[in-house]
Scaffold this active site. Structure first.
Site, mmCIF file in Angstrom:
data_model
loop_
_atom_site.group_PDB
_atom_site.id
_atom_site.type_symbol
_atom_site.label_atom_id
_atom_site.label_comp_id
_atom_site.label_asym_id
_atom_site.label_seq_id
_atom_site.Cartn_x
_atom_site.Cartn_y
_atom_site.Cartn_z
ATOM 1 N N GLU A 128 0.841 -1.189 0.000
ATOM 2 C CA GLU A 128 0.000 0.000 0.000
ATOM 3 C C GLU A 128 0.879 1.242 0.000
ATOM 4 O O GLU A 128 2.109 1.153 0.063
ATOM 5 C CB GLU A 128 -0.955 0.001 1.207
ATOM 6 C CG GLU A 128 -2.008 -1.094 1.136
ATOM 7 C CD GLU A 128 -3.012 -1.034 2.273
ATOM 8 O OE1 GLU A 128 -2.955 -0.067 3.062
ATOM 9 O OE2 GLU A 128 -3.844 -1.948 2.387
ATOM 10 N N HIS A 258 -8.488 10.631 3.928
ATOM 11 C CA HIS A 258 -8.189 9.547 2.989
ATOM 12 C C HIS A 258 -8.414 10.047 1.570
ATOM 13 O O HIS A 258 -9.443 10.657 1.273
ATOM 14 C CB HIS A 258 -9.073 8.335 3.268
ATOM 15 C CG HIS A 258 -8.560 7.077 2.650
ATOM 16 N ND1 HIS A 258 -8.612 6.847 1.292
ATOM 17 C CD2 HIS A 258 -7.964 5.986 3.197
ATOM 18 C CE1 HIS A 258 -8.078 5.665 1.040
ATOM 19 N NE2 HIS A 258 -7.672 5.128 2.178
ATOM 20 N N ARG A 307 -0.446 9.148 2.100
ATOM 21 C CA ARG A 307 -1.802 9.653 1.929
ATOM 22 C C ARG A 307 -1.896 11.174 1.918
ATOM 23 O O ARG A 307 -2.700 11.743 1.178
ATOM 24 C CB ARG A 307 -2.701 9.082 3.035
ATOM 25 C CG ARG A 307 -2.975 7.605 2.836
ATOM 26 C CD ARG A 307 -3.786 7.031 3.975
ATOM 27 N NE ARG A 307 -4.068 5.627 3.716
ATOM 28 C CZ ARG A 307 -4.662 4.824 4.578
ATOM 29 N NH1 ARG A 307 -5.030 5.287 5.756
ATOM 30 N NH2 ARG A 307 -4.888 3.553 4.283
ATOM 31 N N HIS A 368 -10.586 10.511 7.672
ATOM 32 C CA HIS A 368 -10.445 9.060 7.793
ATOM 33 C C HIS A 368 -9.819 8.625 9.110
ATOM 34 O O HIS A 368 -10.325 7.725 9.769
ATOM 35 C CB HIS A 368 -9.613 8.543 6.626
ATOM 36 C CG HIS A 368 -9.382 7.062 6.645
ATOM 37 N ND1 HIS A 368 -10.413 6.146 6.703
ATOM 38 C CD2 HIS A 368 -8.233 6.325 6.619
ATOM 39 C CE1 HIS A 368 -9.916 4.913 6.708
ATOM 40 N NE2 HIS A 368 -8.604 5.001 6.671
ATOM 41 N N ARG A 403 -0.307 9.041 9.222
ATOM 42 C CA ARG A 403 -0.209 7.590 9.420
ATOM 43 C C ARG A 403 0.179 6.873 8.132
ATOM 44 O O ARG A 403 -0.401 7.111 7.079
ATOM 45 C CB ARG A 403 -1.548 7.048 9.921
ATOM 46 C CG ARG A 403 -1.611 5.532 10.027
ATOM 47 C CD ARG A 403 -2.942 5.084 10.561
ATOM 48 N NE ARG A 403 -4.037 5.354 9.663
ATOM 49 C CZ ARG A 403 -4.605 4.445 8.861
ATOM 50 N NH1 ARG A 403 -4.121 3.214 8.826
ATOM 51 N NH2 ARG A 403 -5.627 4.765 8.101
ATOM 52 N N SER A 408 -2.385 1.248 11.593
ATOM 53 C CA SER A 408 -3.296 1.500 12.710
ATOM 54 C C SER A 408 -3.695 0.228 13.438
ATOM 55 O O SER A 408 -3.722 0.180 14.670
ATOM 56 C CB SER A 408 -4.542 2.246 12.229
ATOM 57 O OG SER A 408 -5.160 1.549 11.168
#
Length: 562
Positions: A128, A258, A307, A368, A403, A408
């Site tokens: 990711e 997000h 992000r 998000h 993050r 998370s």
């Protein structure tokens, strides 16, 4: 300047229960803490606002990150996390996360979680945004959170009849209970919670749960904003309660929007469907209105950049085109593959008339994740004795300003285990004892639930994805006027869940706006168009506290606090 109230207006507790430790929340952090504590203390009470299965964890699509591949290392995971955190991570906390994380994931498997595997039985790992390795374990394609939640709840259900653990569902924590100040005048320890139970029988209504320690695992702050991927229960309850009890809360300004949330029109409110980062991890593109990729050349990882980078690029593109959204294109990945790899997302889009295999998906950033929370050390301890915080409710220092994708769930596992171990040790060793609660002085507050859309609009307008001093100052003034209007013990709306939630939303929004106004730079999830560059003087955590007179204080604290 209007003071912050130190308690919510509520009826006096009509019943009392006792536990060694109270855990508040039933996501991955709360469930893990409760299961760990059950083996170490005599009595654990787990309180959850809805059903056990209603925690935010169930909504996590992408997966859980850990260096499980033999060719991957915790050091590489650490570096990716530090880069995403943009100079404001606690390296101690991140090192703890990445070194203990693989073992915690393996323990999760032992507890019954079934991750997607390859033919040889090894866990399938994907990539990711922000990761330079395939290290994301997932379950059911895009239902990782739901599978983890199922496994942990099954473990808890198996011990429901154990007299050492009690679960109270449909219970909202109203406030933390505090003991009297010590002989030197320092604030007293946290010694339990008041909670409102929606149900029948002796545990109906408001009661008091007395405990030697409290672990907050109450999740995020999504309902502070007009639109969010968070469930409706994410009203900053734990954050606001800790703040009212005098605990430091930190880095509230670092809100992760997000990049790829389904655009359902300007009138869409509440929880919006998330299009997981894993879709881009499999090769989906971001396109502008002319059908052109716009992330290429903006970052070495293009669509898989961190992000905050992707969200910022989308906001710029929408402003340039004067549009409300851009598009996610995964048509080239094939309809059959998409349906198999992302069954949940595929079904949710199909319900809205969108076929991932043939249609462009309209998306825009939405709130998000919150990188801030109750300020904690490596053991989950807050600045108030007896109070711990874990998961998204905590500011552990792991995430910094932004993050890293899929960190998370891992944070919830690692630090809930650590907090449970520490709380159990201080209880067993007699370091903490049960204190008697005392009433906190000053007026209480209750904001009508009808004010929530207004508060959300103010917060989103001032402290949304793009911020500047004028908008933040305007939001600060409006929120202060609301606090002044409802800063009273006078008769008003009936004390109930919707009003308590709205009061929490107002208090948390007020602090968030103040911290965003104070941080005069752009970093991670905090974008100030009037201060577009990073400032090395801000490579610290920004903590907010409330003194005994209800006044807000901001201070800078070191990144590593042990």
């Amino acid at each position: 300047m209007t003071r912050f109230v130190q308690r919510l207006r509520a009826p006096e507790p009509g019943w009392t229960t006792h536990a060694d430790v109270v855990v508040v929340g039933s996501g991955i952090a709360g469930l893990t803490a409760a299961l760990e504590l059950r083996q170490k203390v005599d009595r654990v009470l787990l309180v959850t606002k809805g059903l056990l299965s209603s925690g935010s964890t169930v909504w996590a699509q992408g997966g859980i990150a850990a260096a499980l591949d033999p060719e991957d290392t915790p050091e590489e995971h650490l570096q990716d996390t530090l880069v995403a955190g943009v100079g404001t991570c606690s390296e101690q906390a991140v090192r703890t996360l990445v070194t203990e994380g693989p073992d915690r994931v393996r323990e999760l498997v032992k507890r019954g979680a079934h991750f997607d595997t390859q033919a040889d039985g090894s866990i399938t790992l994907t990539r990711e945004g922000g990761h330079h390795r395939d290290r994301i374990a997932h379950a059911g394609g895009d239902a990782t959170g739901a599978e983890i939640s199922r496994a942990l709840i099954a473990q808890l259900e198996a011990v429901r009849n154990d007299p050492g653990i009690e679960v109270i569902e449909h219970a909202m924590v109203v406030d933390l209970l505090t003991a009297a100040p010590d002989a030197e005048g320092r604030p007293g320890a946290i010694c339990g919670v008041t909670l409102h139970v929606i149900g029948e029988g002796s545990r109906d209504g408001v009661g008091a749960a007395l405990a030697k320690a409290v672990i907050l695992a109450t999740g995020g702050i999504g309902q502070l904003f007009r639109s969010s991927t968070n469930p409706s229960s994410a009203t900053a309850d734990g954050l606001a309660a800790a703040f009212r009890a005098g605990a430091a809360i930190a880095d509230l300004e670092f809100v992760q929007f997000h990049p790829t949330v389904l655009w359902e029109g300007s009138s869409a409110l509440g929880q919006l469907p998330l299009i997981s980062e894993a879709v881009r991890g499999e090769g989906a593109y971001l396109l502008n209105a002319e059908g052109q990729r716009f992330m290429v050349g903006q970052h070495e990882l293009a669509e898989l950049a961190p992000r905050d980078v992707v969200s910022r690029a989308i906001v710029r593109m929408m402003a340039q085109e004067e549009s409300d959204n851009v598009f996610l294109d995964c048509r080239h990945l094939g309809g059959e593959f998409l349906k198999k790899r992302f069954p949940t997302i595929h079904a949710r889009l199909a319900e809205r008339g969108i076929d991932m295999g043939t249609d462009l998906i309209p998306i825009a950033p939405a709130q998000h994740f919150h990188s801030g929370g109750v300020l904690t050390d490596l053991r989950g301890r807050s600045t108030r004795p007896g109070l711990y915080a874990v998961g998204e409710a905590a500011c552990s220092g792991v995430h910094g300003a932004n993050r890293l994708a899929s960190n998370s769930l891992l944070e919830g596992l690692v630090f809930a285990t650590r907090a449970a171990k520490d709380a159990a040790a201080v209880v067993a060793d007699g370091v903490v004892t049960q204190h008697e609660p005392v009433n906190r002085l000053g007026p209480s507050a209750l904001v009508p639930a009808t004010q929530r859309p207004r508060i959300q609009s103010i917060t989103h307008g001032g402290a949304g994805p793009v911020r500047e001093a004028v908008g933040l100052q305007r939001a600060d003034i409006k929120l202060e006027r609301l606090r002044e209007q409802f800063h009273t013990d006078d008769a008003g709306p009936m004390p109930q869940v919707a009003e308590w939630e709205t009061t929490n939303v107002l208090q948390a929004s007020s602090v968030l706006v103040r911290t965003a106004l104070a941080r005069e730079e752009t970093r991670g999830g905090h974008l100030r168009i009037d201060f577009p560059k990073q400032d090395t003087r801000w490579e610290v955590r920004q903590a907010a506290t409330m003194d005994a007179d209800g006044q807000l204080s901001l201070m800078r604290v070191p990144l590593d606090i042990g």
